[in-house]
Design an enzyme around this catalytic site. Structure first.
Site, PDB file in Angstrom:
ATOM      1  N   HIS A  99       1.211   4.855  -2.398  1.00 22.32           N
ATOM      2  CA  HIS A  99       0.728   5.674  -3.509  1.00 22.32           C
ATOM      3  C   HIS A  99       1.886   6.358  -4.221  1.00 22.32           C
ATOM      4  CE1 HIS A  99      -3.572   5.244  -2.741  1.00 22.32           C
ATOM      5  NE2 HIS A  99      -3.247   5.233  -1.465  1.00 22.32           N
ATOM      6  N   ASP A 130       1.388   3.983   2.902  1.00 25.18           N
ATOM      7  CA  ASP A 130       0.372   4.846   2.311  1.00 25.18           C
ATOM      8  C   ASP A 130       1.009   6.011   1.543  1.00 25.18           C
ATOM      9  OD1 ASP A 130      -2.211   5.544   1.688  1.00 25.18           O
ATOM     10  OD2 ASP A 130      -2.817   6.105   3.705  1.00 25.18           O
ATOM     11  N   ASP A 131       1.299   7.111   2.235  1.00 22.26           N
ATOM     12  CA  ASP A 131       1.870   8.308   1.614  1.00 22.26           C
ATOM     13  C   ASP A 131       2.965   8.878   2.510  1.00 22.26           C
ATOM     14  OD1 ASP A 131      -0.056   8.948  -0.765  1.00 22.26           O
ATOM     15  OD2 ASP A 131      -1.403   8.611   0.925  1.00 22.26           O
ATOM     16  N   GLU A 174     -11.536   2.763   6.314  1.00 25.28           N
ATOM     17  CA  GLU A 174     -10.647   3.665   7.057  1.00 25.28           C
ATOM     18  C   GLU A 174     -11.450   4.893   7.478  1.00 25.28           C
ATOM     19  OE1 GLU A 174      -6.303   5.872   6.832  1.00 25.28           O
ATOM     20  OE2 GLU A 174      -7.631   6.005   5.103  1.00 25.28           O
ATOM     21  N   HIS A 226      -9.950   0.841  -1.785  1.00 22.56           N
ATOM     22  CA  HIS A 226      -9.860   1.398  -0.435  1.00 22.56           C
ATOM     23  C   HIS A 226     -11.212   1.236   0.253  1.00 22.56           C
ATOM     24  CE1 HIS A 226      -6.158   3.103  -1.801  1.00 22.56           C
ATOM     25  NE2 HIS A 226      -6.034   3.984  -0.829  1.00 22.56           N
ATOM     26  N   HIS A 270       0.846  -1.201   0.000  1.00 17.55           N
ATOM     27  CA  HIS A 270       0.000   0.000   0.000  1.00 17.55           C
ATOM     28  C   HIS A 270       0.878   1.246   0.000  1.00 17.55           C
ATOM     29  CE1 HIS A 270      -4.162   1.660   0.787  1.00 17.55           C
ATOM     30  NE2 HIS A 270      -3.389   2.736   0.852  1.00 17.55           N
TER      31      HIS A 270
END
Length: 345
Positions: free
Chosen positions: A21, A284-285, A206, A203, A19
């Site tokens: 991005h 994630d980021d 969350e 997604h 995961h």
């Protein structure tokens, strides 16, 4: 297998990253350098106040997060910029013990500057091949639609992804604020991807709770869930996820940064593991949350007092849940066992 206590370095634990991005993988230093090169004025939250204080608890908070993401994307101006981003993401994962990376990208967000979605996808896949060869990291791409755009756009991207099966694209996703749009309207796009043999990884679970996880399973046929962490709030649904073997891509640091949980000790990782869920920790980021792959393992070790056996099993689950070739999976799993056999520090 050796002592199960803590002490072995998480950065040397072999693992897969499922995961991450595309723009969010950018190094902060690279963002600053590219912005300076082109005279792009960055907001304070991406310069001296980095990493930014974020919360997506309300629409204003998500809008701020998305604005920072869009600013970061705007510094990618040339093919070399794209290649650098991918190469550095690979280098950072290798430094964190990564052996396999599935990087997620929405080509429509870059199409205008790079000659359309097909040309940009070709560029990314070529950059991935080059980065993999340079670093030794196994890599693949998940093409993700944006749920704030029209569902017809998602069908276009699903057809695009289908053209690249066997050529570096392994999955199809659906990202952005899960409170926006109507998930069921994206089902036709997921059927296109499913018929092509792509792994389906929307997604869900969350910013919205268990009910949206259920929708992702029922309407989209999710093979893997981006986040999915809030399924812990519904024991019956959690049992279903466990029984069906749907892995959860849990991103603890971003959960807390976005206000889903108040602190790292509140991320319900122990509940998920106790129920038998397959969990793959992801960053994630990192550009916006300030924490990369090994950081997810380190924070969960500290927050929940996880022993090394548990960390090793998390790493194994990330590998098993990946779309890595079987030979690479077997090799990495052996190396996880070797990590655990070492004497703890």
């Amino acid at each position: 297998m050796g002592d199960s206590g803590g002490g072995r370095p998480v950065a040397t634990l072999p693992k897969a990253h499922l995961h991450l991005h595309f723009t969010g993988s950018m190094r902060h230093g690279t963002l600053l350098e590219l912005a300076e090169r082109d005279g792009i004025l960055l907001p304070d939250a991406l310069v001296e106040d980095w990493p930014p204080q974020l919360s997506a608890a309300d629409e204003k908070g998500w809008f701020r997060f998305q604005r920072l993401y869009d600013v970061a994307r705007s510094v990618l101006r040339t093919e070399d910029d794209v290649r650098r981003l991918v190469r550095e993401a690979a280098e950072d994962d290798v430094a964190d013990g990564g052996r396999w990376l599935e990087i997620q990208v929405d080509p429509s967000g870059y199409a205008a500057r790079f000659g359309g979605i097909t040309a940009f996808t070709d560029l990314v896949l070529d950059a991935v091949r080059d980065a993999s060869a340079r670093t030794g990291l196994g890599m693949a791409v998940v093409i993700a639609a944006n749920r704030t755009r029209h569902p017809l756009d998602a069908r276009t991207l699903a057809r695009l992804a289908a053209q690249y099966v066997g050529r570096g694209v392994v999955g199809f996703g659906l990202s952005n604020d899960e409170r926006r749009g109507t998930t069921t309207e994206f089902a036709p796009a997921f059927r296109i991807a499913e018929r092509a043999g792509l792994m389906l990884a929307p997604h869900g679970g969350e910013l919205l709770g268990p009910e949206h996880v259920r929708t992702c399973l029922d309407a989209l046929g999710a093979d893997r869930l981006g986040h999915g962490v809030r399924v812990a709030e519904d024991p019956a649904l959690l049992d279903r996820v466990v029984a069906s073997g749907v892995p959860l891509e849990v991103c603890p640091v971003s959960n807390v940064a976005l206000g889903v949980y108040s602190d790292l000790t509140s991320v319900p990782l122990p509940s998920l593991l106790e129920a038998g869920a397959t969990v793959a920790l992801g960053a994630d980021d990192p550009l916006l949350f300030g924490s990369r792959l090994a950081g997810q393992y380190a924070t969960m070790r500290a927050a929940h007092d996880l022993d090394d056996c548990t960390l090793a099993e998390l790493a194994r689950m990330s590998v098993r849940a990946s779309r890595a070739p079987d030979g690479l999976k077997a090799e990495v799993l052996r190396d996880v066992d070797a990590w655990l056999a070492e004497s703890p520090v």
